[in-house]
Design a protein around this motif. Sequence first.
Motif, short mmCIF file in Angstrom:
data_model
loop_
_atom_site.label_atom_id
_atom_site.label_comp_id
_atom_site.label_asym_id
_atom_site.label_seq_id
_atom_site.Cartn_x
_atom_site.Cartn_y
_atom_site.Cartn_z
N GLU A 73 -2.17 12.90 -1.33
CA GLU A 73 -3.39 12.22 -0.88
C GLU A 73 -3.91 11.27 -1.96
OE1 GLU A 73 -2.89 15.47 -0.68
OE2 GLU A 73 -2.58 15.65 1.49
N ASP A 74 -3.81 11.69 -3.23
CA ASP A 74 -4.24 10.82 -4.34
C ASP A 74 -3.39 9.56 -4.40
OD1 ASP A 74 -6.18 12.66 -5.16
OD2 ASP A 74 -4.75 13.74 -6.42
N VAL A 75 -2.09 9.73 -4.18
CA VAL A 75 -1.16 8.60 -4.30
C VAL A 75 -1.44 7.54 -3.24
CG1 VAL A 75 1.26 7.92 -4.14
CG2 VAL A 75 0.63 9.98 -5.40
N THR A 76 -1.86 7.97 -2.06
CA THR A 76 -2.06 7.02 -0.96
C THR A 76 -3.46 6.44 -0.92
OG1 THR A 76 -2.53 8.92 0.47
CG2 THR A 76 -0.28 8.07 0.48
N ILE A 109 0.85 -1.19 0.00
CA ILE A 109 0.00 0.00 0.00
C ILE A 109 0.89 1.25 0.00
CG2 ILE A 109 -1.72 1.30 1.30
CD1 ILE A 109 -2.71 -1.35 2.42
N PRO A 110 0.68 2.19 -0.93
CA PRO A 110 1.53 3.39 -0.98
C PRO A 110 1.39 4.24 0.28
CG PRO A 110 0.28 3.12 -3.02
CD PRO A 110 -0.29 2.15 -2.04
N LEU A 111 2.52 4.65 0.84
CA LEU A 111 2.54 5.50 2.03
C LEU A 111 3.07 6.89 1.73
CD1 LEU A 111 4.03 2.91 4.55
CD2 LEU A 111 1.60 3.44 4.17
N TYR A 112 3.95 6.99 0.74
CA TYR A 112 4.59 8.26 0.43
C TYR A 112 5.12 8.20 -1.00
CZ TYR A 112 8.27 11.78 0.10
OH TYR A 112 9.07 12.80 -0.32
N ALA A 113 5.11 9.34 -1.69
CA ALA A 113 5.66 9.45 -3.04
C ALA A 113 6.48 10.72 -3.12
CB ALA A 113 4.55 9.45 -4.08
N ASN A 114 7.60 10.67 -3.81
CA ASN A 114 8.43 11.87 -3.91
C ASN A 114 7.88 12.83 -4.96
OD1 ASN A 114 9.17 10.54 -6.27
ND2 ASN A 114 11.34 11.07 -6.08
N GLN A 115 8.54 13.99 -5.07
CA GLN A 115 8.03 15.04 -5.93
C GLN A 115 8.00 14.62 -7.40
OE1 GLN A 115 6.75 17.82 -4.56
NE2 GLN A 115 5.98 18.33 -6.60
N ALA A 116 8.94 13.76 -7.79
CA ALA A 116 8.98 13.31 -9.19
C ALA A 116 7.70 12.57 -9.57
CB ALA A 116 10.20 12.40 -9.42
N VAL A 117 7.15 11.80 -8.63
CA VAL A 117 5.88 11.10 -8.88
C VAL A 117 4.75 12.11 -9.04
CG1 VAL A 117 4.18 9.50 -7.93
CG2 VAL A 117 6.62 9.03 -7.67
#
Length: 578
Positions: free
Chosen positions: A160-163, A143-151
């Motif tokens: 919030e969308d990523v998680t 389950i995604p918890l965090y994404a860097n700025q490149a994502v």
Amino acid sequence: MLHAIPTMAWSSQPDGSVEFANQRWHDYTGLSDEELRGWGWKVAVHPDDLETVIGKWQALLASRQPGEIEGRVRRFDGEYRRFLIRAVPHNDENGQIVNWYGIITDIEDRKRAEEKLRQDERELRRITDAIPQTIVIQSPDGIPLYANQAVLDYTGLTIEDVTTSDFRARIFHPEELERLREERRAALLRGVPFEIEQRALRKDGQYRWFLIRYIPFRDEQGRLIRWYATGTDIDDRKRAEDRTRNENVALREEIERSSMFEEIVGSSEGLRQVLAQVSRVAPTDSTVLILGETGTGKELIARAIHNLSKRSTRAFIAVNCAAIPPALVTSELFGHEKGSFTGAFQRRLGRFESADGGTIFLDEVGELPPETQVALLRVLQEREFERVGGSQTVSVDVRVLAATNTDLSAAVAEGAFRQDLFYRLNVFPIRIPALRERVDDIPLLVEYLIDRYAQAAGKKIKNINKGTLELFQDYDWPGNVRELQNVIERAVILSDGETFCVDETWLTPVTPKAAATSVPMVANLIDHEREMIENALRGAKGLISGPTGAATKLGIPRQTLESKIRKLGINRHRFKTS
């Protein structure tokens, strides 16, 4: 006992005024009992925290419930440290608050540790945000918890969308979702590093290929606590691989397809003019329209243009538009998506994608159906198209060479060919002379073709019969070089000696010359043939090709009908509105 416990303790009256504090409190603050009592304790609270502390304390008094307050308290030496104040009410048998009791715990070290951790996290995020690769941190079950700025920059999504649970469904290509779900689930269960190639949706609506590397992170006990997934854009590499694969396919097709002849042979004035035009236009990216009768070598000229261009190291894709069923032409040129029509079991790249970076040669371009003409016009104008059944725009860098043996100007007048497309194709027209206009080249061509086919047949032919050569030069060659090639190949196969000769009957015109006594019969036949052709043209409103054209009605090839129309001097345009 209260003075002996290793923490600060206090009690207050129901209204919140302090009436007692243990020795630990006095030792820490340096305040006396008199200074402490009532609300005197406020002098020990940091001025910046005082309003908040009092507000929360009054809120607890009003709620009559236990609670906690954080604030900075001054030490006797003037240093402030953060404390957690816990307060609990004590009620009598009637439920009335008699006193409040509380303790004050030093949490300065914990707060500093938390702040250091937050600072480290911020620093880590700044580092990961500076990395040009996409990075997604995931829980042990993926389950995604965090994404860097490149994502976020690539997808246009928020953290919030990523998680959210539908993150992957929103950015992964629909064709790959099921496959990726199964592969990823199995790999996560194994708990070892793995890689997946997939397409991800960019914020502008374009899909690009990424190589996703999953690295597991374990704690000191070996328990899996995080997955780190890094993405590398490999779209250019995938395109290069597809292009190389397509070029290899095209090369195999080219090898398998016999060319008309390997070199341009001849030195006549007409041919020299053509080659001069080729030399001028080849270095450019201009569209070229090659005109000439059937069998004059239009594809050979197109290959010469490609070989002399800056695209010579890339693919040359030749397409005979007349040889493809009209219903399949668009799919053949521009490809199709899976399920776009019956029989489309998988996505297929078209000839334009195969020719990306190179040259595409559209022979018999006048035979393209109207819907394909529209798509071709878009490629010439915008350098982009969509596959059949797809909505994704595909950009290509392709030079277009086209050829026809028909009068496209007349086709435009008849409404069978788009005028705007004609002007786009007719940027640099080159007309190839018919073989009957290159009589001086016939001896050179004959020698070249005899040598070629004799070597293939394992024969030695040293001489050419003089009468045969004169016969070749007197014949009008309606099939041009292709007909000459076929005649010589047949003669070499049948040849038993070292002298090349051809049976005169092979070159007898289709309509033989008759004796004077048969002239009326021949005239009747010609008139009958003219009448049949004119009736067919009338029924087809002047159109020759296509499913409703006169050639189809008569059941003869289009080229044959055009030859007969020219020979009989029929003006087909007068039937357009008949």
